[in-house]
Design a protein around this motif. Structure first.
Motif: not given
Length: 520
Positions: A263, A496, A498, A506, A510
């Motif tokens: 992340r 993903c 974000v 996601c 996230l």
């Protein structure tokens, strides 16, 4: 795909490298299913397909073999076993490979299989892989892959019918000297050849219909003694029929499994172009005749725009390019998580090593391709370049721990043959993947946004700094591991994005939802 015929004079810097290939049809017969043992049925079926090659339409036969149960109960999950997909390329198709100077071909297949029960339907993807095979100078070539396939569950009484659908054949091509061809990968997009003879179902598995009831008579339609009614949550098709349940594709697991954090945070602020994804895979260790798992790792990417570099001379399409940058990320460092590999050193000594791959320079992702405006057909090849040093943190030989010290590592980064050494100097790993897209179908192959397979070859440098207290382990590790010809296959999962939350891509915090599964 070779360049657009009207654009053969385009500058080398924008030369498109493609994975598309062309289209063919052949007639074939179906071998009837035969019972091989009590409770099973063997299927061996030859099917006519239409596929795509650089030279145009060519005939090909696709054979599918598998072992199915001879029947199942409602709610009972089962998986076909001994699944083999064989693609028989004719001489004309092989000529397209030899024109690229291909001497070897490593194959992976993705067969879409339709599963129907009464009026309800579902789809499964049967994946297979194979080791490299020689490409003959002329004549036909047979490519055979094997692999596990998802399980299927009938939701009530009625036959489950399995039918082969579209097929993608990914070819990783190598030259006689061990380097990649240009392009290094091709994808054959194939579909069943209309109503040609042989296009029947692969297999039919009765579900519950002849199961004796309490009095010895067949059960009433839609019921099976001792089996609960289908759950209210069972998915239905558009007509309200309860569709057969197909287990999740093993290559697209979701993030409810163990995975390292991936992340953006205060130390890694995201931008509108930020993507994150998981990667994993296998790397062969040629000297040890084995393979080491590339651990599930996080990569953070800043995706660059896809630019039109040049239009075709007739303005019917354009050449495209994209440049992105990224980095590995694990506990605040640009590296993979630690991972272990166990081998028989020198053929008989069990050796276990704990290692990490450390990023020592920029990670770049450069794509080149072309698109045709009228049809939207697009081909794209991506090359990932990254300098990675292999560091050994622990070593155990024949059950005895050896202290490698804190500085045990390769003398320099892993290195691959570089197609453009003047533009990309220095030692680094090169991985390549390619894709084709013909709307409205989904793209096939590797794309940065959706992921897929990236492959390459690496030379492992000699080791240095290994050992403590006067014990030099450099020569042991160098003799055991270092050297060329180590094939790498990396699988990247769906990214993903974000800044635009998509629950299909996601997690709520996230991180990438899709966790890829390594493939050999």
């Amino acid at each position: 795909m070779r360049g657009h015929r009207a654009a053969t004079s385009r500058p080398p810097r924008v030369r498109a490298r493609s994975a598309a290939i062309g289209a063919f049809v052949v007639l074939a017969a179906t071998v009837p299913a035969a019972a091989s043992a009590a409770g099973t049925q063997e299927v061996d079926t030859a099917l006519p397909y239409v596929c795509a090659l650089p030279s145009g339409r060519q005939p090909v036969t696709v054979r599918v073999s598998a072992v199915f149960p001879d029947r199942a109960e409602p709610g009972e999950a089962f998986s076909p076993t001994d699944v083999t997909t064989t693609v028989e390329l004719p001489a004309e198709a092989v000529a397209d490979l030899t024109a690229l100077e291909a001497a070897t071909a490593r194959t992976a297949t993705r067969l879409t299989v339709g599963v129907t029960q009464d009026e309800a339907a579902a789809e499964a993807t049967w994946r297979g892989t194979a080791e490299p095979v020689p490409v003959p100078g002329s004549g036909p070539l047979t490519l055979t892959t094997t692999g596990d396939v998802p399980s299927v569950t009938g939701q009530g009484d009625g036959d489950l019918t399995f039918t082969a659908g579209n097929l993608a054949v990914d070819l990783e091509l190598g030259t006689a000297d061990g380097t990649a061809t240009d392009p290094g990968a091709l994808t054959l997009d194939c579909s069943p050849a209309g109503d040609a003879p042989g296009n029947g179902p692969l297999a039919t598995v009765p579900v519950g219909t002849d199961t004796p009831g309490p009095s010895g008579s067949p059960s009433a339609p839609g019921s099976s003694p001792g089996t609960p009614d289908p759950s209210p949550g069972t998915p239905e098709d558009e007509q309200g029929n309860r569709a057969p349940k197909v287990a999740e594709d093993p290559s697209a697991k979701t993030a409810d499994r163990d995975a390292p954090p991936c992340r953006y945070d205060d130390a890694n602020p995201s931008t509108s172009a930020s993507l994150n994804a998981y990667i994993t895979g296998y790397s062969n260790v040629s000297k040890l005749r084995g393979a080491s798992l590339i651990p599930l790792s996080c990569v953070l990417v800043e995706q660059g725009p896809t630019d039109i570099v040049e239009f075709f001379p007739d303005f019917s399409g354009a050449y495209l390019a994209q440049h992105s940058v990224g980095r590995l990320w694990y506990e605040g460092r640009e590296q993979t998580p630690p991972f272990q590999a166990t081998f028989l050193t020198f053929g008989f000594v069990p050796t276990k090593a704990t290692m990490v791959l450390e990023q020592t320079g920029p990670l770049t992702l450069d794509g080149a391709g072309e698109t045709v405006f009228a049809t939207g057909q697009t081909s794209f090849e991506t090359r990932v370049r990254i300098p990675l040093v292999l560091r050994v943190t622990a070593l155990e030989v024949n059950g005895t721990p050896l202290d490698v010290g804190a500085g045990c590592r390769t003398e320099g980064p892993l290195r691959s043959p570089e197609p453009e050494p003047s533009k990309y100097p220095g030692d680094h790993l090169v991985l390549s993947g390619s894709s084709t897209h013909q709307p409205p179908a989904m793209p096939v192959g590797y794309l940065l946004s959706s992921g897929g397979a990236l492959t390459g070859e690496a030379t492992v440098p000699a080791f240095t700094g290994c050992g403590t207290g006067g014990e030099d382990l450099d020569r042991l590790l160098t003799a055991s591991v270092s050297g060329p010809g180590n094939h790498i296959k990396q699988i990247q999962g769906q990214t993903c994005a974000v800044q635009v939350f998509n629950p299909a891509e996601c997690t709520e915090d996230l991180q990438p939802l899709k966790i890829p599964v390594p493939e050999r």
